[in-house]
Design an enzyme around this catalytic site. Structure first.
Site, PDB file in Angstrom:
ATOM      1  N   SER A 143      49.178  30.087 109.678  1.00 24.30           N
ATOM      2  CA  SER A 143      47.647  30.856 109.694  1.00 24.30           C
ATOM      3  C   SER A 143      47.120  30.472 110.797  1.00 24.30           C
ATOM      4  O   SER A 143      47.442  29.548 111.565  1.00 24.30           O
ATOM      5  CB  SER A 143      46.948  30.588 108.511  1.00 24.30           C
ATOM      6  N   LYS A 169      59.767  19.415 103.398  1.00 26.62           N
ATOM      7  CA  LYS A 169      59.797  18.078 103.749  1.00 26.62           C
ATOM      8  C   LYS A 169      61.039  17.348 103.715  1.00 26.62           C
ATOM      9  O   LYS A 169      61.148  16.655 104.211  1.00 26.62           O
ATOM     10  CB  LYS A 169      58.694  17.380 102.730  1.00 26.62           C
ATOM     11  N   ARG A 176      43.026  21.670 114.989  1.00 26.72           N
ATOM     12  CA  ARG A 176      42.159  21.570 113.631  1.00 26.72           C
ATOM     13  C   ARG A 176      41.557  20.261 113.606  1.00 26.72           C
ATOM     14  O   ARG A 176      42.341  19.231 114.086  1.00 26.72           O
ATOM     15  CB  ARG A 176      42.770  21.935 112.450  1.00 26.72           C
TER      16      ARG A 176
END
Length: 479
Positions: free
Chosen positions: A156, A310, A455
């Protein structure tokens, strides 16, 4: 003022709290004007009341060389994910211990096996992924690029990341830092992601067919998704938004396994849901299987979602695995390997026992990761130690991996969130690079990087994303 690194220099242009607060007000107004928006927690399925998505007041420092390195390796990562998704033997062997203990990965894997058995109907494959990194502080103080994870489903913030450069340019212009404002990189991932979807749609070959965006009813991050929808509509490609439930009730396959919803043919299925166990019930699993069996282009198809686990990431870091998946590509292998942090299997046996013992002996050096997307799942410190002690003799430990903890250099910035005081705190950042690839049959017809996402979070938070309420949107300031 926190004495940290180069970005604290932005703070030195401010004459006290009052100017900081005034600058924050201007920044928030500009963010709202640019469309850096989220729905509110109270009204998650309605856009009647919206707020700004949290962001940093200033752009954050990112070493130019590491930004370039992250861009340079993205096409290799695209190719690697695609190679893993086509290698059934590798996926089966790698996930064999995980699916015994992790029911979510096991359900995905069941669908994968069913689709393989029936024969894969789709001939065009689309990957929209985001590879995330942090900057490890080496012993000599120099920074190094280390991959945290690669997101192969519902990656996203391509839409909102396209809107934030204007906000930070505005802030720096207000401060009369026009030269610095000009150094903030232009960034338009939503356009690049839409380009990939458009290419897949075109290769599907039916100009009446639609793009189906599978979304949740309660979706705070709707404007991020709309940015991509709007780019597609500008190319005259129509998008419908539906939930898994709608597909279960109204979806069907014809004799050629074409997917229809409400009587309309679907060319591309773009998942912005379906990456967490809580997003599935029996009906949703059935809808997912129906879509996977169809010849529509899935983004991602089930194999590509499994390639992003993962456990696969940990297996890729083993000696010789990259060479096996990308034969005769030593340069690509070297670029990929340079970004890997230490990863360790916790499968039962000698290797897993050794990793577990090392983590218990020096917990601050490691992080424990389950097979989950969406932020907020990893365990650190005392929590990790407790979990490892519980898992010690159980097969369940195979559903986790252990990873070397990355320790970046903190810097000062101001995180703007609705209802929170404006103050400068020590922060760390995570850089994501968006990658797009399209394969038709065995031919890669598109492979590119299409932008970035930065971020930033306060240094005290170990884990978490933007919608999870921990990290905020940011822009890299190349240094």
């Amino acid at each position: 003022m926190v004495r940290v690194g180069m970005a604290s220099s932005w703070g030195s242009f401010l004459q006290g709290e009052q100017q900081l607060e005034e600058l924050a007000r201007q920044a928030v107004d500009r963010a709202l004007a640019e469309g850096v928006l989220l729905r509110t927690t109270k009204e998650q399925s309605s856009s009647d009341v919206v707020s700004y998505a949290p962001f940093t007041l200033f752009p954050s420092p990112v070493p130019s060389a590491l930004l370039e390195q992250a861009y340079a390796v993205q096409m290799d990562f695209n190719q690697l994910v695609d190679a893993v998704s086509q290698n059934a033997a590798f996926l089966e062997k790698t996930l064999s211990s995980t699916i015994k203990r992790d029911t979510f990965t096991a359900r995905l894997f069941d669908i994968y096996k069913q689709v393989l058995k029936e024969g894969i109907a789709q001939t065009v494959f689309l990957g929209l992924n985001r590879s995330d990194y942090m900057f490890q502080r080496n012993a000599d103080g120099s920074p190094a690029l280390k991959q945290i994870e690669i997101n192969t489903i519902s990656a996203s913030f391509g839409g909102l990341a396209s809107r934030t450069p204007a906000v930070h340019r505005h802030v720096l212009n207000v401060l009369n830092k026009t030269k610095d404002a000009a150094r903030i990189l232009s960034n338009n991932p939503s356009q690049g992601l839409a380009l990939g979807i458009a290419k897949a749609w075109e290769l599907y070959g039916s100009d009446r067919a639609l793009v189906l965006l599978v979304a949740q009813e309660k979706e705070r991050n709707v404007f991020d998704q709309r940015a991509i929808e709007n780019e597609l509509l500008a190319r005259n490609i129509h998008v419908i938004r539906r939930r898994f439930e709608d597909v279960a009730e109204k979806g069907s396959l014809d004799q050629d396994r074409k997917l229809f919803l409400d009587g309309q043919e679907i060319a591309v299925v773009y998942f912005r849901d379906g990456y967490m166990p809580s997003q599935y019930n029996q009906q949703n699993w059935e809808a997912r299987l129906l879509m996977e069996r169809s010849c529509a282009v899935k983004c991602p198809d089930i194999a590509t979602q499994l390639a992003g686990t993962k456990k696969v990431q940990q297996e890729l870091s083993r000696v010789g695995v990259l060479e096996m998946l990308l034969p005769d590509q030593p340069e690509a292998v070297a670029r990929l390997r340079a970004t890997f942090a230490g990863q360790y299997s916790l499968d039962l046996g000698e290797e897993g026992d050794q990793a577990l013992a090392e983590a218990l002996a020096a917990p601050s050096r490691f992080v424990l990761k389950p097979q989950r997307e969406g932020g907020g799942n990893n365990l650190y410190g005392e929590e990790m130690v407790q979990a490892l002690r519980q898992l010690k003799d159980s097969e369940e430990r195979a559903s986790y991996i252990l990873m070397e903890k990355i320790e970046p250099e903190p810097f000062g910035n101001c995180l703007l969130r609705p209802g929170c005081p404006v103050r400068v705190v020590p922060c760390i950042s995570e850089l994501g690079i968006f990658g797009v690839y399209v394969r038709q049959g065995k031919t890669l017809v598109m492979n590119k990087h299409v932008g970035h996402l930065l971020r930033t979070k306060a240094n005290e938070h170990a884990d978490g994303g933007v919608v999870a309420g921990v990290a905020v949107l940011d822009n890299p300031f190349p240094v």
